[in-house]
Motif scaffolding. Sequence first.
Motif, short mmCIF file in Angstrom:
data_model
loop_
_atom_site.label_atom_id
_atom_site.label_comp_id
_atom_site.label_asym_id
_atom_site.label_seq_id
_atom_site.Cartn_x
_atom_site.Cartn_y
_atom_site.Cartn_z
N PRO A 163 -4.05 4.44 1.49
CA PRO A 163 -4.08 4.88 0.09
C PRO A 163 -5.35 5.74 0.48
O PRO A 163 -4.83 7.10 -1.08
N TYR B 188 -6.33 0.24 -6.75
CA TYR B 188 -6.89 1.44 -7.68
C TYR B 188 -7.14 1.33 -8.86
O TYR B 188 -7.59 2.60 -9.98
N GLY C 221 0.07 3.67 -2.95
CA GLY C 221 -0.08 4.29 -3.14
C GLY C 221 0.96 5.75 -3.33
O GLY C 221 -0.19 6.62 -3.90
N GLU D 68 0.80 -1.28 0.32
CA GLU D 68 0.09 -0.16 -0.04
C GLU D 68 0.54 1.34 0.43
O GLU D 68 0.26 2.46 -0.51
#
Length: 409
Positions: A342, A172, A135, A131
């Motif tokens: 994120p 995402y 991110g 992450e």
Amino acid sequence: MKRNEIILVCLLFLLAFGLRCYDLSYPNFRWGDEMAHVPAGTNYWVNGQFEPDNWEHPPLRHITMYGFLQIFGDNPYGWRMRNVLFGAAAAVLTYLFAREVSGRRKTALLAGLLLATDPLHIVMSRYTFEEIYGGAFFLAALVLYQRHQQRSSWLMASAFFMGCALATKWYYVPGWLLISLLALKNNDTYRSLKSALFVTTTYIFIPLSVFIGSYYFWFGRGYAFREFLEFIQDAYYSLQTYRPESYNPDMVFLSHSSALEWFIRSVTVGQGTFIGADRGEFILYMNSLPIWMLTLPALICLGVLALRRKSLVLALPVLLFLANYALFIMVKRPTFIYSAAPLLPFAFTAIACCITELAQRFGVRLYQLALGAMLAWNLYLYPVATAKKVPVAPYRYLLDHSDAKLYRE
């Protein structure tokens, strides 16, 4: 960006880097997911196989792990420096994202400092959680999108980093689709067939190419593209079958498996050891609740403000937060606290925007008090997120109400 702001950004990076890197070699053995992530990096590069890590997640994480092992060696710095650097970069990228959203340096500084000092982001930056660098890739894509101003090379760079995020985890996908639509809407791009085709192909072809390219070593074992499509489908359905009982019962995150808890109640998991009568050493994964609980009200306020000002730029943190948070709420599999990482740049940007707006109405001292109080709270939690030997008394309430696995030496 002027010289003073460049210096400010560099100082923010150094602060975030220092908090994440200090005493990084402790523990000096592979801990937690590192036991799977580290050997999997070499195994994927050499053999095209995912073991001993999970096979369902995209393999860019293995490629980056192997690269850092080659640079720093098979030691704590080789295992962890990737996340330290990307975690520090994420604080700077949050600053740049918030700067574009608000147009204010104070807002950007508050958002960047909140991420730089957030205890969950720090502890995850000190190990191998996907992450953190996923991110950072996503934030890089967003900042380049915000600043591209019809420059095709910047949009292509944004699409490349979006592909890197997708090749790290599937988190995402909603953000990718949202930015693709916003890129078409930007300056009425969709009205021009040529421009619409360029944006569409750029923001679909490049991310998908990076995603597929991350499986290069897997393809090297002789698999065809048709088998790749079947593999992705199997991975998706396998992830949907995960339930709490699918995990090792000793996993520290199992007490909190719903994303609905993240921003409304205290979540503290991890493990630690009491040393003697009054000292201890802990690695806790926690939401910094006095700050995180401002997220949902701040998003509502920022959304209302964006509607009143008819500003899509101001609405961007709200849209991105909701697009990704909806995924965590709707998915059938458990969602553990580390998956919130994120979302934090958008949460902190919304909080910073609202505090700055209030400070404009009620005086700059409100901004200073909020900044000081939030940083003080995060730094108070820092030792119990990073395995520092601390007196137990100041943290007794937190430990007593946590779900961490605590032992006595």
